[in-house]
Design an enzyme around this catalytic site. Structure first.
Site, PDB file in Angstrom:
ATOM      1  N   LEU A  17      13.063  62.963  55.564  1.00 22.96           N
ATOM      2  CA  LEU A  17      12.353  63.699  54.743  1.00 22.96           C
ATOM      3  C   LEU A  17      13.146  64.103  53.348  1.00 22.96           C
ATOM      4  O   LEU A  17      12.238  63.973  52.526  1.00 22.96           O
ATOM      5  CB  LEU A  17      11.942  64.902  55.487  1.00 22.96           C
ATOM      6  CG  LEU A  17      10.827  66.046  54.929  1.00 22.96           C
ATOM      7  CD1 LEU A  17       9.582  65.005  54.985  1.00 22.96           C
ATOM      8  CD2 LEU A  17      10.747  67.192  55.672  1.00 22.96           C
ATOM      9  N   CYS A  18      14.271  64.228  53.239  1.00 20.85           N
ATOM     10  CA  CYS A  18      14.828  64.613  51.986  1.00 20.85           C
ATOM     11  C   CYS A  18      14.882  63.616  51.054  1.00 20.85           C
ATOM     12  O   CYS A  18      14.484  63.945  50.048  1.00 20.85           O
ATOM     13  CB  CYS A  18      16.307  65.186  52.238  1.00 20.85           C
ATOM     14  SG  CYS A  18      17.300  63.989  53.023  1.00 20.85           S
ATOM     15  N   THR A  19      14.734  62.555  51.302  1.00 26.00           N
ATOM     16  CA  THR A  19      14.469  61.229  50.442  1.00 26.00           C
ATOM     17  C   THR A  19      13.262  61.150  50.002  1.00 26.00           C
ATOM     18  O   THR A  19      12.720  60.847  48.834  1.00 26.00           O
ATOM     19  CB  THR A  19      15.120  59.854  50.951  1.00 26.00           C
ATOM     20  OG1 THR A  19      16.604  60.044  51.475  1.00 26.00           O
ATOM     21  CG2 THR A  19      14.970  58.783  50.156  1.00 26.00           C
ATOM     22  N   THR A  66      12.373  63.760  47.449  1.00 18.63           N
ATOM     23  CA  THR A  66      12.920  63.699  45.959  1.00 18.63           C
ATOM     24  C   THR A  66      12.732  62.513  45.329  1.00 18.63           C
ATOM     25  O   THR A  66      12.015  62.482  44.422  1.00 18.63           O
ATOM     26  CB  THR A  66      14.580  64.052  46.329  1.00 18.63           C
ATOM     27  OG1 THR A  66      14.945  63.109  47.192  1.00 18.63           O
ATOM     28  CG2 THR A  66      14.835  65.290  46.780  1.00 18.63           C
TER      29      THR A  66
END
Length: 443
Positions: free
Chosen positions: A220-222, A225
């Protein structure tokens, strides 16, 4: 003719059937009324007992009513099983009609589970199939305890892992009936496999996870961002934007309006980051995880799954799932009509059926974000929204937004600043009812 004539004792009247209607099961009675070349005399007693086990006592759960599920339901009904439940959350799409033979054009848009159950019951009188339209996660442990075994005809690794962990968690050493065998079938093009899992006794799906190529998934973080591929933009629309803007609407991947909305959001995201290649068909493929399916492969694998179910319930022959024997059958139709079996070993460090945490070697200079990205591609985990924490602190929570915001600064920090050498790390994901434990050592 003489080979099919059976004594009345092994052709009982079931559910009010007349002797005439029972005659259609003469081939089944014939098979179960005599020992076979591979039957174990200590486990298989020919006659009325195995006949009633198949037709009266056995409660079978089929998960999935798609390409494999349609074949499995048909096979079970024609093998004499009377008490069947089926779970599927999907509705029928036009593209299903070329291989999912229980459906017709008039059924498009209707729930697969309900239509499949109705079709089979109409063609095989006396067979009772109870459909449930929804997710397997919607049912509790008490629901799964009522069945003698579970057969999966799924195209989702995540769903397989969930039911595998659930059945293993149900096992009570003091209650033999709590162990529910899991028969899993899967196909992709001309290839397929079937396997039998006895929870806590044999190799489980998690033990065998490294045999599956990791799905093209990104944490999810990729996605939130800096996306790098068109698939990242589609997953961002699917996982993040739908929850933000349409969380009150249940996403239906068979609904064109829903796919169009995701496509437009993904296209806008791609244009923002200068990424080419987002199309409607790609959006549909990513969201539905579409894989090639061939009717003949489904038929072969479903036959293997139902054969194993018949053997487990009747004890008429050794099953793939017997501990210490071959438990995995593979079909390679792309190279010819070949099948072979082998034993997949149970792993002591399996996070589901094992007792030991895995060893995890990390670079102390690696950032937490880089470690999280590696979990998405790691064959033994394949996690998309991992939460990471130690016994004393939380490292990263992808949700809810308030916790994600609090833990986001840790993504850029180095592992040596977040963990001690030898510390245990717990990694969880909302798709699985388990936590993965790792003993961390610095390289």
């Amino acid at each position: 003719m003489a080979a099919t004539m059976q004594p009345e004792a092994v052709r009982p009247s079931m559910n009010g059937e007349s002797d005439f209607s029972r005659a259609k099961w003469a081939y089944l009675d014939s098979f179960l009324s005599r020992p076979g070349a591979y039957s174990d005399p200590e486990m298989f007693v020919p006659g009325e007992i195995p006949v009633k086990s198949i037709s009266e006592s056995a409660q079978i759960l089929v998960i999935g009513a798609g390409g494999l599920g349609c074949e499995i339901l048909k096979n079970l009904a024609l093998s004499g099983f009377r008490n069947i439940h089926v779970i599927d959350m999907d509705t029928i799409d036009v593209s299903n009609l070329n291989r999912q033979f229980l459906f017709r054009a008039k059924d498009v848009g209707k729930p697969k589970a309900s239509v499949a159950a109705e079709f089979v019951m109409k063609r095989v009188p006396g067979c009772n199939i109870t459909p449930f339209v929804g997710k397997i996660q919607d049912k509790d442990e008490a629901y799964y305890k009522q069945f003698n075994l579970v057969i999966c005809g799924l195209d989702s690794i995540e769903a397989r892992r969930w039911i595998n962990a659930t059945l293993i968690d149900m096992v009570d050493d003091e209650d033999p009936d709590s162990l529910k065998p899991l028969i899993d079938g899967g196909t992709e093009g001309f290839k397929g496999q079937s396997r039998v899992i006895l929870p806590t006794m044999t190799s489980c799906i998690e033990c065998q996870l490294d045999m599956h190529a990791p799905r093209a998934a990104v944490p999810l973080c990729t996605l939130a961002t800096i996306p790098r591929q068109p698939q990242h933009c589609i997953e961002w629309a699917h996982i993040i934007k739908w929850e933000e803007e349409r969380k009150d609407i249940q996403l239906d991947t068979d609904e064109p309006e829903h796919i169009t909305w995701l496509y437009q959001k993904a296209l806008s995201r791609a244009e923002e980051f200068g990424i080419q290649g987002v199309t409607y068909s790609m959006t549909q493929g990513v969201v539905k995880n579409i894989i090639p399916a061939i009717a003949s492969t489904n038929a072969i694998i479903a036959a293997s799954c139902c054969n194993e179910a018949f053997k487990l319930i009747s004890s008429s022959a050794p099953s793939l799932g017997m501990p210490g024997t071959n438990n995995y059958m593979q079909y390679t139709g792309d190279a010819g009509v070949y099948t072979f079996t082998f034993e997949h070993q149970k792993k002591d460090d399996c996070p589901v059926c094992g007792n030991l945490p895995k060893d995890l070697t990390v670079d102390p200079e690696q950032t937490l974000e880089e470690l999280i990205e590696s979990f998405a591609a790691r064959p033994e985990s394949q996690l998309k929204k991992p939460t990471l924490k130690t016994e004393g602190k939380s490292l990263y929570f992808p949700y809810p937004p308030s916790l994600e915001e609090q833990t986001r600064p840790n993504l850029k920090r180095k592992m040596k600043d977040l963990l001690s050498n030898g510390e245990q790390l717990a990694v969880s994901d909302p798709a699985y009812p388990i936590s993965f434990r790792y003993n961390v050592s610095f390289s």
